[in-house]
Design an enzyme around this catalytic site. Structure first.
Site, mmCIF file in Angstrom:
data_model
loop_
_atom_site.group_PDB
_atom_site.id
_atom_site.type_symbol
_atom_site.label_atom_id
_atom_site.label_comp_id
_atom_site.label_asym_id
_atom_site.label_seq_id
_atom_site.Cartn_x
_atom_site.Cartn_y
_atom_site.Cartn_z
ATOM 1 N N TRP A 189 0.863 -1.182 0.000
ATOM 2 C CA TRP A 189 0.000 0.000 0.000
ATOM 3 C C TRP A 189 0.898 1.230 0.000
ATOM 4 O O TRP A 189 1.764 1.364 0.845
ATOM 5 C CB TRP A 189 -0.930 0.049 1.223
ATOM 6 C CG TRP A 189 -1.673 1.353 1.226
ATOM 7 C CD1 TRP A 189 -2.715 1.708 0.426
ATOM 8 C CD2 TRP A 189 -1.353 2.517 2.007
ATOM 9 N NE1 TRP A 189 -3.063 3.021 0.648
ATOM 10 C CE2 TRP A 189 -2.249 3.531 1.612
ATOM 11 C CE3 TRP A 189 -0.387 2.799 2.981
ATOM 12 C CZ2 TRP A 189 -2.222 4.810 2.180
ATOM 13 C CZ3 TRP A 189 -0.358 4.074 3.542
ATOM 14 C CH2 TRP A 189 -1.274 5.067 3.144
ATOM 15 N N GLU A 230 -2.942 -2.843 -2.610
ATOM 16 C CA GLU A 230 -4.100 -2.286 -1.896
ATOM 17 C C GLU A 230 -4.462 -0.891 -2.413
ATOM 18 O O GLU A 230 -3.676 0.037 -2.354
ATOM 19 C CB GLU A 230 -3.773 -2.211 -0.392
ATOM 20 C CG GLU A 230 -4.902 -1.645 0.457
ATOM 21 C CD GLU A 230 -4.535 -1.572 1.946
ATOM 22 O OE1 GLU A 230 -3.400 -1.945 2.318
ATOM 23 O OE2 GLU A 230 -5.395 -1.111 2.720
ATOM 24 N N LYS A 232 -6.999 2.641 -2.665
ATOM 25 C CA LYS A 232 -7.689 3.549 -1.744
ATOM 26 C C LYS A 232 -8.385 4.615 -2.563
ATOM 27 O O LYS A 232 -7.883 5.027 -3.603
ATOM 28 C CB LYS A 232 -6.652 4.182 -0.805
ATOM 29 C CG LYS A 232 -7.228 4.866 0.408
ATOM 30 C CD LYS A 232 -6.123 5.187 1.412
ATOM 31 C CE LYS A 232 -6.713 5.778 2.678
ATOM 32 N NZ LYS A 232 -5.713 5.916 3.745
ATOM 33 N N ASP A 263 -9.491 -3.021 1.395
ATOM 34 C CA ASP A 263 -9.585 -2.478 2.748
ATOM 35 C C ASP A 263 -10.981 -1.888 2.895
ATOM 36 O O ASP A 263 -11.410 -1.070 2.064
ATOM 37 C CB ASP A 263 -8.509 -1.410 2.960
ATOM 38 C CG ASP A 263 -8.483 -0.874 4.378
ATOM 39 O OD1 ASP A 263 -9.539 -0.428 4.872
ATOM 40 O OD2 ASP A 263 -7.415 -0.889 5.003
ATOM 41 N N HIS A 266 -11.566 1.859 2.458
ATOM 42 C CA HIS A 266 -10.973 2.531 1.296
ATOM 43 C C HIS A 266 -11.910 2.750 0.117
ATOM 44 O O HIS A 266 -11.467 2.937 -1.009
ATOM 45 C CB HIS A 266 -9.751 1.740 0.814
ATOM 46 C CG HIS A 266 -8.583 1.851 1.741
ATOM 47 N ND1 HIS A 266 -7.321 1.456 1.397
ATOM 48 C CD2 HIS A 266 -8.486 2.329 2.999
ATOM 49 C CE1 HIS A 266 -6.498 1.673 2.397
ATOM 50 N NE2 HIS A 266 -7.178 2.202 3.395
ATOM 51 N N HIS A 290 -8.642 -6.297 4.227
ATOM 52 C CA HIS A 290 -8.280 -5.532 5.419
ATOM 53 C C HIS A 290 -9.582 -5.178 6.108
ATOM 54 O O HIS A 290 -10.337 -4.321 5.627
ATOM 55 C CB HIS A 290 -7.514 -4.257 5.043
ATOM 56 C CG HIS A 290 -6.042 -4.473 4.957
ATOM 57 N ND1 HIS A 290 -5.140 -3.456 4.755
ATOM 58 C CD2 HIS A 290 -5.300 -5.608 5.074
ATOM 59 C CE1 HIS A 290 -3.911 -3.967 4.740
ATOM 60 N NE2 HIS A 290 -3.986 -5.265 4.925
ATOM 61 N N ASP A 298 -12.574 8.959 8.283
ATOM 62 C CA ASP A 298 -11.515 8.085 8.782
ATOM 63 C C ASP A 298 -11.778 6.654 8.331
ATOM 64 O O ASP A 298 -12.909 6.180 8.374
ATOM 65 C CB ASP A 298 -11.427 8.123 10.307
ATOM 66 C CG ASP A 298 -10.376 7.147 10.812
ATOM 67 O OD1 ASP A 298 -9.201 7.324 10.429
ATOM 68 O OD2 ASP A 298 -10.715 6.194 11.523
ATOM 69 N N ASP A 300 -10.083 3.935 9.593
ATOM 70 C CA ASP A 300 -9.383 2.972 10.448
ATOM 71 C C ASP A 300 -9.884 2.895 11.889
ATOM 72 O O ASP A 300 -9.082 2.781 12.809
ATOM 73 C CB ASP A 300 -7.884 3.318 10.452
ATOM 74 C CG ASP A 300 -7.282 3.211 9.068
ATOM 75 O OD1 ASP A 300 -7.158 2.094 8.573
ATOM 76 O OD2 ASP A 300 -6.965 4.267 8.469
ATOM 77 N N ASP A 330 -7.036 -4.277 10.054
ATOM 78 C CA ASP A 330 -6.276 -3.047 9.822
ATOM 79 C C ASP A 330 -7.029 -1.843 10.366
ATOM 80 O O ASP A 330 -7.977 -1.359 9.749
ATOM 81 C CB ASP A 330 -6.006 -2.860 8.313
ATOM 82 C CG ASP A 330 -5.199 -1.586 8.047
ATOM 83 O OD1 ASP A 330 -4.607 -1.038 9.000
ATOM 84 O OD2 ASP A 330 -5.163 -1.130 6.886
#
Ligand code: RNT
Ligand code: ZN
Length: 423
Positions: A189, A230, A232, A263, A266, A290, A298, A300, A330
């Protein structure tokens, strides 16, 4: 009645209830036990790592907020914390390391200099704890990443630095895979992108394709390492443009026989990551997930068993793809007990998997095939209230970890006895 016998009794009732729905709960628990999660090391120290001079998370469109006391300051502390976390997560799992978590002996070892030797300690440690390793090159928190571009940087020397880093990471990943007798999943990533509207969206992508092709020139046995890329949609400071978009990596991975990593944080919030599973697996052998929780901008937050995670795991199970999907966590949150955050996210992911495994698939598919969409929807709704908790508690009990909310007290005790002593 002891807690243990309550759990057993409740599970007996649950088993019958599931059975009436045409679901074999014993088989579901057995399958769940065989699903490893790759736990991300970086929740333990706010994505800091062990480089000297110490890197603080910078650039890259990712940020950790909060300053809860007690974070791991050394490899020993991180391992101790991880041991504590794994002891509260049922089953056998993996550890997902970032390149900045090597043991560099207090010396400056730049990213284009790292070798498998710097990870020997981890290789030994996971062996001792019956875990397996996965790996990630680190393309952030470094002066050569400050411009916001790494593998797609216009300056050839900077690109080459990151290509060299990536090559070394693949060598390290392959060494891990060889040592553990099972492939290490190496995930790329990069943060590359820009805050505001670029005019040239083409060149960085062309450069990224070129850099990736250089990185993958050397091939390793698939039994040692497998690579993922990965994408995003946007990050902090890369709102207008991310070089490694979904389309870019899907095209890249498909044409180069690599994996894509999805992810959960993402994509656009109205986009369903669950819906991507069947489409991708019709064309790819494997994918990497992920598991994360996006909240507004955000990507995460600590994972909980929300609708998104449930839907994603349902799709993996319904696609009969558990052997083709690598599941990694993640997220990073520095505003709460970090070990608690690890365990919470891992257990929530497992609960979502269990819910998916306990889904009354036969009945649901019958209703769908019959065109009875009322019954399909009603069954989905009834299935929500099936006794998942009883099955989960029994799963924890039979695998020697605290069930229900018992583990919370364990985290508190570790905080009192260990974390609070870290200045
Ligand atoms: C960042 C990506 C990436 C990182 C880790 C630290 O948006 O999700 O996976 O979280 O590499
Ligand atoms: Zn990720």
């Amino acid at each position: 009645m002891s807690n243990e016998s309550t759990i057993r009794k409740a599970y007996e009732v649950a088993r019958e209830r599931y059975s009436a729905f045409g679901v074999d709960s014993e088989a579901a628990l057995k399958t769940l036990l065989g699903i490893p999660l790759s736990l991300h090391c970086w929740q333990g120290d706010d994505v800091g790592g062990f480089e000297k001079p110490a890197a603080t998370l910078s650039g890259g469109g990712i940020q950790v907020t909060g300053n809860y006391p007690g974070k791991a300051r050394s490899v020993d502390e991180l391992r101790k914390d991880l041991e504590h976390a794994y002891a509260l997560i049922p089953g056998h799992h993996r550890l997902n390391l970032h390149a900045i978590y090597g043991e560099f002996g207090g010396k400056l070892v730049d990213r284009d200099q790292i070798t498998p030797e710097h990870f020997r300690g981890w290789i030994d440690w996971v062996k001792q704890h019956k875990l397996k390793l996965d790996f990630n090159p680190t393309y952030f928190s470094h002066p050569k990443a400050d411009s916001g571009f790494t593998l797609s940087h216009p300056d050839r020397a900077i690109r080459e630095f990151w290509v060299e880093h990536s090559k070394r990471c693949r060598e390290i990943g392959a060494a891990m895979g060889k040592a553990q007798g099972e492939a290490c999943i190496n995930n790329i990533w990069i943060p590359d992108g820009s805050k505001d509207i670029p005019v040239d969206r083409w060149s960085p992508r062309e450069l990224l394709r070129q850099s990736l092709d250089k990185i993958f020139e050397i091939s390793f046995p698939v039994s040692e390492i497998r690579d993922a890329v990965e994408c995003k949609l946007f990050g902090l400071g890369s709102e207008a443009y991310v070089v490694g978009s979904h389309e870019f990596y899907m095209g890249y991975a498909l044409s180069r026989k690599k994996m894509v990593c999805l992810d959960m944080g993402h994509f656009h919030p109205t986009e369903s990551v669950a819906d991507k599973v069947s489409s991708l697996l019709l064309f790819f052998d494997e994918i990497l997930l992920h598991v994360s929780r996006g909240v507004r901008w955000d990507s995460d937050h600590v994972v909980i068993m929300n609708e998104d995670v449930k839907n994603l795991m349902e799709e993996v199970v319904r696609s009969k793809a558990l052997n083709r999907v690598h599941i990694a966590t993640d997220y990073f949150d520095a505003s709460m007990n970090r070990i608690g955050a690890w365990v919470l996210g891992a257990r929530s992911t497992q609960k979502a998997l269990l819910a998916a495994l306990l889904e009354p698939q036969v009945k649901l598919r019958e209703a769908e095939a019959a065109g009875d969409y009322f019954a399909r929807l009603a069954l989905l709704e009834e299935a929500r209230l099936l006794p998942l908790g009883a099955a989960w508690d029994y799963f924890c009990l039979s695998n020697g970890v605290p069930s229900g909310e018992e583990w919370i007290a364990d985290i508190h005790q570790y905080e009192r006895e260990t974390l609070s002593k870290r200045a």
